[in-house]
Design a protein around this motif. Sequence first.
Motif, PDB file in Angstrom:
ATOM      1  N   ARG A   1       0.809  -1.212   0.000  1.00 15.13           N
ATOM      2  CA  ARG A   1       0.000   0.000   0.000  1.00 15.13           C
ATOM      3  C   ARG A   1       0.846   1.267   0.000  1.00 15.13           C
ATOM      4  O   ARG A   1       0.599   2.191  -0.760  1.00 15.13           O
ATOM      5  N   HIS A   2       1.858   1.323   0.886  1.00 16.12           N
ATOM      6  CA  HIS A   2       2.565   2.584   1.067  1.00 16.12           C
ATOM      7  C   HIS A   2       4.028   2.324   1.411  1.00 16.12           C
ATOM      8  O   HIS A   2       4.336   1.486   2.265  1.00 16.12           O
ATOM      9  N   ALA A   3       4.921   3.036   0.748  1.00 17.54           N
ATOM     10  CA  ALA A   3       6.350   3.030   1.093  1.00 17.54           C
ATOM     11  C   ALA A   3       6.779   4.453   1.387  1.00 17.54           C
ATOM     12  O   ALA A   3       6.313   5.405   0.746  1.00 17.54           O
ATOM     13  N   ILE A   4       7.665   4.596   2.357  1.00 16.97           N
ATOM     14  CA  ILE A   4       8.233   5.896   2.712  1.00 16.97           C
ATOM     15  C   ILE A   4       9.720   5.868   2.398  1.00 16.97           C
ATOM     16  O   ILE A   4      10.425   4.918   2.760  1.00 16.97           O
TER      17      ILE A   4
ATOM     18  N   LEU B   1      15.832   9.757  -4.683  1.00 17.16           N
ATOM     19  CA  LEU B   1      14.982   9.953  -5.858  1.00 17.16           C
ATOM     20  C   LEU B   1      14.868   8.673  -6.668  1.00 17.16           C
ATOM     21  O   LEU B   1      13.781   8.309  -7.131  1.00 17.16           O
ATOM     22  N   ALA B   2      15.992   7.968  -6.824  1.00 22.75           N
ATOM     23  CA  ALA B   2      15.944   6.695  -7.542  1.00 22.75           C
ATOM     24  C   ALA B   2      15.137   5.664  -6.764  1.00 22.75           C
ATOM     25  O   ALA B   2      14.353   4.895  -7.344  1.00 22.75           O
TER      26      ALA B   2
ATOM     27  N   PHE C   1       4.463  -0.228  -4.897  1.00 22.44           N
ATOM     28  CA  PHE C   1       3.550   0.237  -3.866  1.00 22.44           C
ATOM     29  C   PHE C   1       2.533   1.203  -4.470  1.00 22.44           C
ATOM     30  O   PHE C   1       2.843   1.953  -5.398  1.00 22.44           O
ATOM     31  N   ASP C   2       1.330   1.194  -3.904  1.00 22.62           N
ATOM     32  CA  ASP C   2       0.282   2.068  -4.414  1.00 22.62           C
ATOM     33  C   ASP C   2       0.674   3.538  -4.295  1.00 22.62           C
ATOM     34  O   ASP C   2       0.391   4.344  -5.184  1.00 22.62           O
ATOM     35  N   THR C   3       1.324   3.877  -3.173  1.00 26.18           N
ATOM     36  CA  THR C   3       1.739   5.253  -2.924  1.00 26.18           C
ATOM     37  C   THR C   3       3.148   5.263  -2.342  1.00 26.18           C
ATOM     38  O   THR C   3       3.480   4.405  -1.511  1.00 26.18           O
ATOM     39  N   VAL C   4       3.952   6.219  -2.774  1.00 23.32           N
ATOM     40  CA  VAL C   4       5.305   6.418  -2.228  1.00 23.32           C
ATOM     41  C   VAL C   4       5.399   7.855  -1.740  1.00 23.32           C
ATOM     42  O   VAL C   4       5.068   8.793  -2.475  1.00 23.32           O
ATOM     43  N   THR C   5       5.868   8.023  -0.509  1.00 24.26           N
ATOM     44  CA  THR C   5       6.081   9.353   0.044  1.00 24.26           C
ATOM     45  C   THR C   5       7.562   9.546   0.307  1.00 24.26           C
ATOM     46  O   THR C   5       8.169   8.792   1.075  1.00 24.26           O
ATOM     47  N   ASN C   6       8.162  10.525  -0.358  1.00 28.00           N
ATOM     48  CA  ASN C   6       9.559  10.897  -0.116  1.00 28.00           C
ATOM     49  C   ASN C   6       9.565  12.064   0.867  1.00 28.00           C
ATOM     50  O   ASN C   6       8.911  13.092   0.624  1.00 28.00           O
ATOM     51  N   ILE C   7      10.285  11.916   1.963  1.00 28.21           N
ATOM     52  CA  ILE C   7      10.320  12.925   3.018  1.00 28.21           C
ATOM     53  C   ILE C   7      11.716  13.536   3.079  1.00 28.21           C
ATOM     54  O   ILE C   7      12.703  12.834   3.324  1.00 28.21           O
TER      55      ILE C   7
ATOM     56  N   PRO D   1       3.072   9.208 -11.190  1.00 27.53           N
ATOM     57  CA  PRO D   1       1.794   9.603 -10.593  1.00 27.53           C
ATOM     58  C   PRO D   1       1.595   9.220  -9.134  1.00 27.53           C
ATOM     59  O   PRO D   1       0.834   9.883  -8.427  1.00 27.53           O
ATOM     60  N   ASN D   2       2.241   8.150  -8.666  1.00 27.02           N
ATOM     61  CA  ASN D   2       1.969   7.698  -7.297  1.00 27.02           C
ATOM     62  C   ASN D   2       3.076   8.052  -6.311  1.00 27.02           C
ATOM     63  O   ASN D   2       3.235   7.420  -5.265  1.00 27.02           O
ATOM     64  N   VAL D   3       3.876   9.077  -6.640  1.00 23.25           N
ATOM     65  CA  VAL D   3       4.927   9.555  -5.740  1.00 23.25           C
ATOM     66  C   VAL D   3       4.598  10.982  -5.305  1.00 23.25           C
ATOM     67  O   VAL D   3       4.258  11.824  -6.133  1.00 23.25           O
ATOM     68  N   ARG D   4       4.708  11.251  -4.010  1.00 22.79           N
ATOM     69  CA  ARG D   4       4.606  12.621  -3.509  1.00 22.79           C
ATOM     70  C   ARG D   4       5.861  12.933  -2.718  1.00 22.79           C
ATOM     71  O   ARG D   4       6.468  12.049  -2.087  1.00 22.79           O
ATOM     72  N   LEU D   5       6.268  14.190  -2.734  1.00 23.58           N
ATOM     73  CA  LEU D   5       7.490  14.617  -2.067  1.00 23.58           C
ATOM     74  C   LEU D   5       7.138  15.675  -1.019  1.00 23.58           C
ATOM     75  O   LEU D   5       6.571  16.719  -1.351  1.00 23.58           O
ATOM     76  N   LEU D   6       7.494  15.384   0.241  1.00 27.75           N
ATOM     77  CA  LEU D   6       7.300  16.329   1.330  1.00 27.75           C
ATOM     78  C   LEU D   6       8.643  16.965   1.649  1.00 27.75           C
ATOM     79  O   LEU D   6       9.595  16.266   2.006  1.00 27.75           O
TER      80      LEU D   6
END
Length: 459
Positions: free
Chosen positions: A15-18, A27-28, A37-43, A138-143
Motif C-alpha cells: 500500500r505505502h512506502a516511505i 529519488l531513484a 507500492f500504491d503510494t510512495v512518500t519521499n520525506i 503519478p503515485n509519488v509525492r514529495l514532502l
Amino acid sequence: MNGKDTVRYGSFGGRHAIVIGASTTGLAASAAAARHFDTVTNIERDSLPNGPTWRKGVPQSHHGHILLRGGQNVFNHYFPGLTTDLLARGSVEVDMANDICWYHSGGWKKRFDSGRTMLCQTRGFLEHYIRQRLAQIPNVRLLQNTKVAGYTASGRHITGVELGDGTVLEADLVIDTSGRNSETPKHLSAFGFGIPEVSELKVDIGYSTTLFTAPDRARDWKGMLIHSKPPATRTAALLPTEGGRWIVTLLGWQGDYAGGDIESFLEWTTGLPIPDMHNVLSEATCVDDVHRWRFPANLRRHYDKMAAAPEGLVVIGDANTSLNPLYAQGMSHGAIGTSILDACLSEQRHDVGAGRIDGLSKRFHRAYSQLLDECWFTSTVEDYGAVSTNGGGRLVSRIASWYLGKITEMTWRDESIAREFIDVMHLQRAPMTLMRPSVAVRALMRASAGAHQVRPARA
C-alpha cells in the motif's frame, strides 16, 4: 524499458512506502518503490530549490560530481532518456580514458577511446532535473521541510515514521536514504533492535572547490586529474561542468588542505607532483568563491549482519555505506542499491506472495552487501596505501594497496588493463577481475618498466 506505458505501478501489492531523503539515491529509490507500492512518500528535511543549485543539507554539493556508467544505467532505467535530457541541458559527457589527462601515482595513464563515458555536472543541477522527472510519476509525492523524528514499530516490524510535528505516517516499507548522518541506528536502538556493526577507515581529507572559465585556447582534453602517490598528500581534479565552466577540486590528506581564498587555492597547486594543473589554472578565470568541506572516514554499517534486524526497513546509499568521494562511487552505488531493492521486491512477490514484507529486509541487505563489498574494496584500497605510510592498515590491505599500485603502473601503457581498471571504477566489473592470474603475472613482470611520460597538451 521503452517508455512510461510499460511501467506497472504498485505491482508488489503493497500500500505505502516511505523514502527518507531526496538525494539522488532517494529519488531513484522513490521511482523504484513506485513500481511496487500504491503510494510512495519521499520525506526531505531540506527546503528544495526550484532551480539547479546546491542545497544546505548536502554540504558536499559544491564539489565536483560525476555519474559513473553504473549509476547512469540505473537512472536511465527509471527515468528513460535522462542522460539525453541532461546533456541537452548542460551536462558534459566524458570518456574517462580519452578525454581525461590523468596522472596517477607517478605516470600519465594511456589515452584511448574506451567507450566508457561518465556525466559531469554540479550536484544541484543533477538533483534538480531528476526531481523534475520524479514529479511525473503519478503515485509519488514529495514532502519537503519535513523532519523524520523517529520510527514506529509493532513487534519485529517497523510500521512507519513519526514526523517532527508528531504526525505518524504508516508504511509497509521504510527506505532510509538520508545520508551519512542517518539516525536509523539510534532509532533501532531505542526499540531494542540493537545497532549494526560498523567498519571505519579514517582518512581525514579536506576538499576545496571553485569554478573557473577556461582560457580561449584549443586543447585535446576535457578534464585533468593529478592523483598523487602516497606518502604525497595532494590530489586535484579538474572537470567540465554545465555552462562551459571547469569545476576544480583540491583534495589534501593529513591536514594538508588548500585555503579558502583563490590566492592560497592556486598556491596550493604548486605542491602537486607535476606543474600542469597549476599552469592551466593560472591562465583560467575564477568565477566563484572557494568552498571547503571535510571527509573524516570511510564508514560502513553492516545491516546485513544484524541478528535482530527488524522487518519493514531497508537502508541504502551513504546511510548504509559512505565512501571517500575521491573515487566517485557514492551516487552510483546508491542508485544500483535501489535497483537491487527493485529486484528483491519482485523476488519477494514471487516467493512469498503479494504484499508480504516478511524476509525482505534480510533478502535486500544480503544482496546489497555483495555490491558494497566490491565498492568498499575499490574505494578503500588506495586509502589503505595512504594510511599504511603512517604504519596503519591491516597487512592484507597493505598488500592489496601495493598490488593495485602495480596495476596502476600498467595503465600507463597497457590499453587492455587500463580499460578493465575503468570498468571496475564504473562498477561494470568486480575488482577481483584485476587479480586473475593472467593479469597478476603481467603486472608483476611489466610494472617496473618505468613511467609512461606522455604529457598532455597545455591549455
